[in-house]
Design a protein around this motif. Sequence first.
Motif, PDB file in Angstrom:
ATOM      1  N   HIS A  25      45.959  24.080 -42.236  1.00  0.00           N
ATOM      2  CA  HIS A  25      44.626  23.569 -42.569  1.00  0.00           C
ATOM      3  C   HIS A  25      44.246  22.413 -41.651  1.00  0.00           C
ATOM      4  CE1 HIS A  25      41.318  21.872 -44.903  1.00  0.00           C
ATOM      5  NE2 HIS A  25      41.970  20.721 -44.896  1.00  0.00           N
ATOM      6  N   LEU A  26      45.154  21.449 -41.470  1.00  0.00           N
ATOM      7  CA  LEU A  26      44.852  20.298 -40.608  1.00  0.00           C
ATOM      8  C   LEU A  26      44.624  20.734 -39.165  1.00  0.00           C
ATOM      9  CD1 LEU A  26      47.329  17.649 -42.057  1.00  0.00           C
ATOM     10  CD2 LEU A  26      44.850  17.779 -42.395  1.00  0.00           C
ATOM     11  N   GLY A  27      45.389  21.693 -38.692  1.00  0.00           N
ATOM     12  CA  GLY A  27      45.180  22.221 -37.343  1.00  0.00           C
ATOM     13  C   GLY A  27      43.813  22.865 -37.206  1.00  0.00           C
ATOM     14  N   TRP A  28      43.415  23.619 -38.230  1.00  0.00           N
ATOM     15  CA  TRP A  28      42.090  24.261 -38.236  1.00  0.00           C
ATOM     16  C   TRP A  28      40.996  23.199 -38.207  1.00  0.00           C
ATOM     17  CZ3 TRP A  28      38.235  24.354 -42.128  1.00  0.00           C
ATOM     18  CH2 TRP A  28      37.211  25.260 -41.909  1.00  0.00           C
ATOM     19  N   ILE A  29      41.113  22.187 -39.053  1.00  0.00           N
ATOM     20  CA  ILE A  29      40.113  21.103 -39.108  1.00  0.00           C
ATOM     21  C   ILE A  29      40.026  20.401 -37.753  1.00  0.00           C
ATOM     22  CG2 ILE A  29      39.701  18.766 -40.027  1.00  0.00           C
ATOM     23  CD1 ILE A  29      38.825  20.680 -42.071  1.00  0.00           C
ATOM     24  N   LYS A  30      41.157  20.063 -37.182  1.00  0.00           N
ATOM     25  CA  LYS A  30      41.158  19.343 -35.898  1.00  0.00           C
ATOM     26  C   LYS A  30      40.514  20.155 -34.788  1.00  0.00           C
ATOM     27  CE  LYS A  30      45.054  16.447 -37.123  1.00  0.00           C
ATOM     28  NZ  LYS A  30      46.490  16.192 -36.965  1.00  0.00           N
ATOM     29  N   GLY A  31      40.545  21.463 -34.903  1.00  0.00           N
ATOM     30  CA  GLY A  31      39.887  22.329 -33.925  1.00  0.00           C
ATOM     31  C   GLY A  31      38.401  22.493 -34.174  1.00  0.00           C
TER      32      GLY A  31
END
Length: 95
Positions: A25-31
């Motif tokens: 989820h955090l990786g998706w948000i950061k992208g």
Amino acid sequence: MPYFHVKAKDKAGALSVRLETREAHLGWIKGKLDQVKLAGPMLNETTGDMEGSILIIEAPSRADLEIFLTEDPYAKAGLFESVEITLFKWAIGAP
């Protein structure tokens, strides 16, 4: 483009799902920082456990936002009991 306030409440007893999916989820948000202007977990006042998410997202329309949110690993994992979407207008601290 309008902004939207998103309040997503986790299903009861789903903390393990949140924790297992958190890095994705955090990786998706950061992208997606071109659209995601603010994001963070809601916390249980007694235990301090994460129990939902608050986001401010810029999107062309509510329909576009709804499609965008289906890409979230939390949504794909079935974490949320409910998702409330409200049109939002920055008054202070606008990006």
